[in-house]
Each structure stands twice: as structure tokens, then as C-alpha cells.
Motif scaffolding. Structure first.
Motif, PDB file in Angstrom:
ATOM      1  N   GLU A   1      -4.682  84.778 -22.714  1.00 60.23           N
ATOM      2  CA  GLU A   1      -4.543  83.371 -23.411  1.00 60.23           C
ATOM      3  C   GLU A   1      -5.901  82.743 -23.437  1.00 60.23           C
ATOM      4  OE1 GLU A   1      -2.672  79.049 -23.331  1.00 60.23           O
ATOM      5  OE2 GLU A   1      -2.411  80.426 -21.334  1.00 60.23           O
ATOM      6  N   HIS A   2      -6.385  82.995 -22.144  1.00 56.74           N
ATOM      7  CA  HIS A   2      -7.849  81.979 -21.988  1.00 56.74           C
ATOM      8  C   HIS A   2      -8.745  82.468 -22.901  1.00 56.74           C
ATOM      9  CE1 HIS A   2     -11.324  80.205 -19.963  1.00 56.74           C
ATOM     10  NE2 HIS A   2     -12.025  81.575 -19.812  1.00 56.74           N
TER      11      HIS A   2
ATOM     12  N   LEU B   1      -0.448  94.618 -40.257  1.00 57.25           N
ATOM     13  CA  LEU B   1       0.333  93.485 -39.685  1.00 57.25           C
ATOM     14  C   LEU B   1       0.232  92.051 -40.049  1.00 57.25           C
ATOM     15  CD1 LEU B   1       0.229  94.396 -36.034  1.00 57.25           C
ATOM     16  CD2 LEU B   1       2.195  94.867 -37.471  1.00 57.25           C
ATOM     17  N   PRO B   2       1.081  91.188 -40.069  1.00 62.45           N
ATOM     18  CA  PRO B   2       1.002  89.613 -40.502  1.00 62.45           C
ATOM     19  C   PRO B   2      -0.066  89.041 -39.576  1.00 62.45           C
ATOM     20  CG  PRO B   2       3.058  90.208 -39.763  1.00 62.45           C
ATOM     21  CD  PRO B   2       2.527  91.469 -39.915  1.00 62.45           C
ATOM     22  N   VAL B   3      -1.034  88.390 -40.068  1.00 57.81           N
ATOM     23  CA  VAL B   3      -1.832  87.443 -39.504  1.00 57.81           C
ATOM     24  C   VAL B   3      -1.315  85.998 -39.329  1.00 57.81           C
ATOM     25  CG1 VAL B   3      -4.263  86.627 -39.212  1.00 57.81           C
ATOM     26  CG2 VAL B   3      -3.565  88.848 -40.342  1.00 57.81           C
ATOM     27  N   VAL B   4      -1.175  85.425 -38.056  1.00 60.86           N
ATOM     28  CA  VAL B   4      -0.517  84.251 -37.918  1.00 60.86           C
ATOM     29  C   VAL B   4      -1.274  83.277 -36.756  1.00 60.86           C
ATOM     30  CG1 VAL B   4       1.725  85.281 -38.261  1.00 60.86           C
ATOM     31  CG2 VAL B   4       1.080  85.090 -36.119  1.00 60.86           C
ATOM     32  N   SER B   5      -0.981  82.242 -37.102  1.00 62.58           N
ATOM     33  CA  SER B   5      -1.486  81.032 -36.021  1.00 62.58           C
ATOM     34  C   SER B   5      -0.339  80.783 -35.151  1.00 62.58           C
ATOM     35  CB  SER B   5      -1.846  79.659 -36.888  1.00 62.58           C
ATOM     36  OG  SER B   5      -2.215  78.891 -35.817  1.00 62.58           O
ATOM     37  N   ILE B   6      -0.837  80.835 -33.805  1.00 59.25           N
ATOM     38  CA  ILE B   6       0.265  80.728 -32.626  1.00 59.25           C
ATOM     39  C   ILE B   6      -0.235  79.110 -32.107  1.00 59.25           C
ATOM     40  CG2 ILE B   6       0.799  81.296 -30.456  1.00 59.25           C
ATOM     41  CD1 ILE B   6       1.681  82.858 -32.204  1.00 59.25           C
ATOM     42  N   PRO B   7       0.902  78.418 -32.149  1.00 60.06           N
ATOM     43  CA  PRO B   7       0.650  76.957 -31.632  1.00 60.06           C
ATOM     44  C   PRO B   7       0.116  77.184 -30.134  1.00 60.06           C
ATOM     45  CG  PRO B   7       2.725  76.961 -32.733  1.00 60.06           C
ATOM     46  CD  PRO B   7       2.120  78.263 -32.604  1.00 60.06           C
ATOM     47  N   LYS B   8      -0.722  76.236 -29.607  1.00 62.02           N
ATOM     48  CA  LYS B   8      -1.203  76.274 -28.166  1.00 62.02           C
ATOM     49  C   LYS B   8      -0.138  76.149 -27.055  1.00 62.02           C
ATOM     50  CE  LYS B   8      -5.720  73.913 -29.431  1.00 62.02           C
ATOM     51  NZ  LYS B   8      -6.500  72.711 -29.090  1.00 62.02           N
ATOM     52  N   ASN B   9       0.986  75.535 -27.416  1.00 61.38           N
ATOM     53  CA  ASN B   9       2.043  75.598 -26.508  1.00 61.38           C
ATOM     54  C   ASN B   9       2.786  76.901 -26.267  1.00 61.38           C
ATOM     55  OD1 ASN B   9       3.208  75.061 -28.692  1.00 61.38           O
ATOM     56  ND2 ASN B   9       4.579  73.589 -28.462  1.00 61.38           N
ATOM     57  N   GLU B  10       2.449  77.734 -27.257  1.00 63.34           N
ATOM     58  CA  GLU B  10       3.194  79.157 -27.346  1.00 63.34           C
ATOM     59  C   GLU B  10       2.190  80.311 -26.972  1.00 63.34           C
ATOM     60  OE1 GLU B  10       5.215  79.678 -30.689  1.00 63.34           O
ATOM     61  OE2 GLU B  10       6.357  77.438 -30.771  1.00 63.34           O
ATOM     62  N   ALA B  11       0.803  79.843 -26.774  1.00 57.04           N
ATOM     63  CA  ALA B  11      -0.033  80.934 -26.714  1.00 57.04           C
ATOM     64  C   ALA B  11      -0.064  81.920 -25.445  1.00 57.04           C
ATOM     65  CB  ALA B  11      -1.476  80.383 -26.619  1.00 57.04           C
ATOM     66  N   ALA B  12       0.599  81.235 -24.328  1.00 53.32           N
ATOM     67  CA  ALA B  12       0.636  81.805 -23.189  1.00 53.32           C
ATOM     68  C   ALA B  12       1.824  82.975 -23.405  1.00 53.32           C
ATOM     69  CB  ALA B  12       1.047  81.081 -21.692  1.00 53.32           C
ATOM     70  N   ALA B  13       2.798  82.532 -23.811  1.00 55.87           N
ATOM     71  CA  ALA B  13       3.856  83.512 -24.119  1.00 55.87           C
ATOM     72  C   ALA B  13       3.477  84.858 -25.078  1.00 55.87           C
ATOM     73  CB  ALA B  13       5.147  82.782 -24.736  1.00 55.87           C
ATOM     74  N   HIS B  14       2.617  84.668 -26.050  1.00 56.97           N
ATOM     75  CA  HIS B  14       2.301  85.659 -27.021  1.00 56.97           C
ATOM     76  C   HIS B  14       1.115  86.339 -26.182  1.00 56.97           C
ATOM     77  CE1 HIS B  14       1.605  87.537 -30.735  1.00 56.97           C
ATOM     78  NE2 HIS B  14       0.326  87.419 -30.410  1.00 56.97           N
TER      79      HIS B  14
ATOM     80  N   PHE C   1     -34.722  93.924 -10.657  1.00 62.97           N
ATOM     81  CA  PHE C   1     -33.296  94.337 -10.333  1.00 62.97           C
ATOM     82  C   PHE C   1     -32.459  93.642 -11.505  1.00 62.97           C
ATOM     83  CE2 PHE C   1     -29.607  92.620  -7.016  1.00 62.97           C
ATOM     84  CZ  PHE C   1     -28.700  93.620  -7.799  1.00 62.97           C
ATOM     85  N   ILE C   2     -31.686  94.161 -12.413  1.00 61.27           N
ATOM     86  CA  ILE C   2     -30.938  93.546 -13.483  1.00 61.27           C
ATOM     87  C   ILE C   2     -29.595  93.406 -13.118  1.00 61.27           C
ATOM     88  CG2 ILE C   2     -30.613  93.645 -16.128  1.00 61.27           C
ATOM     89  CD1 ILE C   2     -33.447  93.300 -15.079  1.00 61.27           C
ATOM     90  N   VAL C   3     -28.817  92.145 -13.236  1.00 62.88           N
ATOM     91  CA  VAL C   3     -27.589  91.836 -12.895  1.00 62.88           C
ATOM     92  C   VAL C   3     -26.770  91.509 -14.141  1.00 62.88           C
ATOM     93  CG1 VAL C   3     -26.017  90.479 -11.626  1.00 62.88           C
ATOM     94  CG2 VAL C   3     -27.959  91.172 -10.517  1.00 62.88           C
ATOM     95  N   THR C   4     -25.795  91.957 -14.208  1.00 63.31           N
ATOM     96  CA  THR C   4     -24.745  91.453 -15.235  1.00 63.31           C
ATOM     97  C   THR C   4     -23.980  90.420 -15.147  1.00 63.31           C
ATOM     98  OG1 THR C   4     -24.649  93.915 -16.167  1.00 63.31           O
ATOM     99  CG2 THR C   4     -23.206  92.729 -16.958  1.00 63.31           C
ATOM    100  N   SER C   5     -23.966  89.467 -16.024  1.00 61.84           N
ATOM    101  CA  SER C   5     -23.065  88.354 -15.991  1.00 61.84           C
ATOM    102  C   SER C   5     -22.362  88.188 -17.463  1.00 61.84           C
ATOM    103  CB  SER C   5     -23.663  87.051 -15.680  1.00 61.84           C
ATOM    104  OG  SER C   5     -22.891  85.872 -15.635  1.00 61.84           O
ATOM    105  N   GLY C   6     -22.148  86.966 -18.147  1.00 60.54           N
ATOM    106  CA  GLY C   6     -21.468  86.949 -19.239  1.00 60.54           C
ATOM    107  C   GLY C   6     -21.561  85.662 -19.850  1.00 60.54           C
ATOM    108  N   THR C   7     -22.004  85.344 -21.220  1.00 61.04           N
ATOM    109  CA  THR C   7     -22.279  84.103 -21.894  1.00 61.04           C
ATOM    110  C   THR C   7     -21.060  83.137 -21.677  1.00 61.04           C
ATOM    111  OG1 THR C   7     -21.489  85.053 -23.924  1.00 61.04           O
ATOM    112  CG2 THR C   7     -23.560  85.204 -23.627  1.00 61.04           C
ATOM    113  N   LEU C   8     -19.911  83.447 -21.481  1.00 64.28           N
ATOM    114  CA  LEU C   8     -18.729  82.798 -21.546  1.00 64.28           C
ATOM    115  C   LEU C   8     -18.959  81.820 -20.116  1.00 64.28           C
ATOM    116  CD1 LEU C   8     -15.500  84.649 -22.747  1.00 64.28           C
ATOM    117  CD2 LEU C   8     -17.131  82.962 -23.943  1.00 64.28           C
TER     118      LEU C   8
END
Length: 297
Positions: free
Chosen positions: A259-260, A241-254, A105-112
Motif C-alpha cells: 500500500e505504501h 482487466l478492469p482499471v479501478v480507483s480504490i478509496p484510501k480507506n480500502e487500499a490496505a485491504a487491496h 565507493f558507490i552506494v545504492t539508495s532510493g529517490t523515495l
């Protein structure tokens, strides 16, 4: 040998069905509607009507087969806790019907789930006191293994990629980029995902079925450390498209609820899996698939 496969028409499960049939196995696939039934018949599999919430039908399918591969999961993140509970109950139901049979019996999970921020290896057991409700699936496996049920786990990379991937993490990132007009990463973008091509994953499931022992963990990892910045750059190049860094405090909005996953640092190794199963990934890598343009047609 007949194998009962849940999620048999999904992105991963359909590749598993093809791999099994090509290797000479008979397949009994779980189908929740007529479309799934037709897909399974065309693939050369038998149909077992039911869904992940019909525990009796799951048990009946397991009893009709010589082994079970559980790739099914309800990918509804708006009720993630509820669908994780459905998965736990499905694992317990299938496992209980296999007691005393020695059927694999093989069950699926995730490495994360293993140990974010540290290279995850197959011998690591997750912290079951963690908040992620998906942990219940692996905990259920341990409970079954303690009863000598021949149950093992395939932990998949956060990105299982390849032709036909419409609902995985890469399409989600691409969709966010298209909607926002930016291909973004968080902070320095050095947090890491792992990747595996769906066909390499399918072969891994077959080998795990053939060689598994109770409680064994296998890692579906072909690339153990892919920076999110590199993924964002590949997406940006394909979409213009432009590639940009999003600050951590703005990540949820983007990124919204994603986000997680955009922020997680989840390197993982598949070395022990390769050694135990003589498994060697041979298909294209994650960045290669993005650069080939298969996600942008």
C-alpha cells in the motif's frame, strides 16, 4: 582497474557488471552460492565468495579492488528493518577498509527517501529523523564522507525496469492485479513514481564510479513523474482487466504491505546528474516496457 561489485548477479548488479566489463574494467563479484558463482564466470567476472552479512569478506573484496559498487540488498520486506541494518553495517565495513586509499565507493539508495510529495533533487539530504529504516544507509555514507572516504550515492527510481525484472515494483503490481482481478490505483491516481531502465542505470553507476567525489548524490531518473493511474491503465490493458480507483480507506485491504508504495508521491529529477556526469538515458521508458508486453510473457 578492478571493481568489487556486491549484488553482482541481481537485476541491477548484473547489468552493472556487463557495463563495466564492456568498458574495459575487471570485475570481482560477490557470490553467495554456486549458482551466483557460475553466473559471474559466464559474465567474464572473477568470483569473491561471501554475502552481505559476512563483513570480513566484504572488507577483503574491497581491499582486492580499486573501487567498489554496492548494489546488493536483501529484498525481504517481511523483515525490512533487519535487512536495512544489514545494509548499514555492510556500508560501514566496506567504507572502513577504504580509508586513506581514495578508492571510489558507490552506494545504492532510493529517490523515495528524499522528500515525498516534492520534486526530489540530488542536493537534497533526507530527514534522518524519519521512520524509514532505509535512511540509515545514506546516513552511513555521510559519516564516511566526513572522513574523506570517496563515497557517493546513486539513488535509484522506485521502478528500475527492463527485460528480466521479476522482483521489482512493476511485477508486484502486476501480481496484485492478477490475484485480485483488478488493476487498481489509489484515489485519483495522480501520485507519481519515477523510472529508469536497468541499462541506463548501469551506465550511471560506471560514470559515478569514474567521477564521484565524497558525499555526492546522483539520481537514477530517466522519467521524473509517472502517474500511478497511467501505470495501472497499462497493466489493465495488457491483462484484460478492469482499471479501478480504490478509496484510501480500502487500499490496505487491496494492496497489502505494498500500500505504501502504491500511494507514495515521489517525483524526482535527474537533471543535475545528467549535467555532472554527461549522462543521458537512452533506453525505453516504463510505460513503453509495459506496452511492449515484456512483463507479461
Amino acid at each position: 582497474m578492478k571493481v568489487f561489485v556486491t549484488g553482482a548477479t541481481g537485476f541491477v548488479g548484473s547489468a552493472v557488471v556487463k557495463e563495466l566489463i564492456s568498458a574495459g574494467y575487471e570485475v570481482l563479484g560477490l557470490a553467495r552460492n554456486e549458482v551466483a558463482e557460475k553466473t559471474l564466470v559466464l559474465a567474464g567476472a572473477e568470483v569473491h565468495k561471501g554475502d552481505l552479512e559476512d563483513l570480513q569478506r566484504l572488507q577483503e573484496g574491497a581491499k582486492l579492488a580499486d573501487g567498489v559498487i554496492h548494489t546488493g540488498f536483501i529484498h525481504d520486506f517481511s523483515r525490512f528493518e533487519a535487512v536495512c541494518e544489514i545494509d548499514r553495517l555492510a556500508i560501514e565495513a566496506i567504507g572502513s577498509s577504504l580509508a586513506g586509499t581514495n578508492k571510489p565507493f558507490i552506494v545504492t539508495s532510493g529517490t523515495l527517501l528524499v522528500n515525498p510529495g516534492i520534486l526530489a533533487t540530488e542536493d537534497m539530504i533526507p530527514d534522518y529523523n524519519g521512520r524509514n529504516p532505509r535512511l540509515a544507509s545514506e546516513k552511513a555514507v555521510d559519516t564516511l564522507a566526513a572522513k574523506d572516504i570517496r563515497v557517493s550515492v546513486v539513488r535509484l527510481s522506485p521502478s528500475v525496469h527492463g527485460e528480466g525484472d521479476h522482483h521489482g515494483f512493476l511485477p508486484m503490481l502486476i501480481d496484485i492485479a492478477r490475484k485480485t482481478g483488478l488493476s487498481a490505483y489509489i484515489g485519483d491516481g495522480e501520485n507519481r513514481w519515477t523510472g529508469i531502465h536497468r541499462l541506463d542505470a548501469a551506465k550511471l553507476y560506471r560514470l559515478a564510479l569514474e567521477q564521484a567525489t565524497p558525499g555526492t548524490r546522483f539520481h537514477g531518473v530517466a522519467e521524473e513523474s509517472i502517474p500511478l493511474k497511467a501505470i495501472a491503465e497499462a497493466i489493465g490493458e495488457q491483462l484484460g482487466l478492469p482499471v479501478v480507483s480504490i478509496p484510501k480507506n480500502e487500499a490496505a485491504a487491496h494492496f497489502g504491505w505494498f500500500e505504501h508504495f502504491a500511494a507514495v508521491d515521489g517525483p524526482a529529477s535527474g537533471r543535475l546528474t545528467s549535467e555532472l556526469l554527461n549522462w543521458e538515458p537512452q533506453c525505453s521508458g516504463l510505460l513503453e516496457d509495459l506496452e511492449r508486453g515484456i512483463y507479461f510473457k
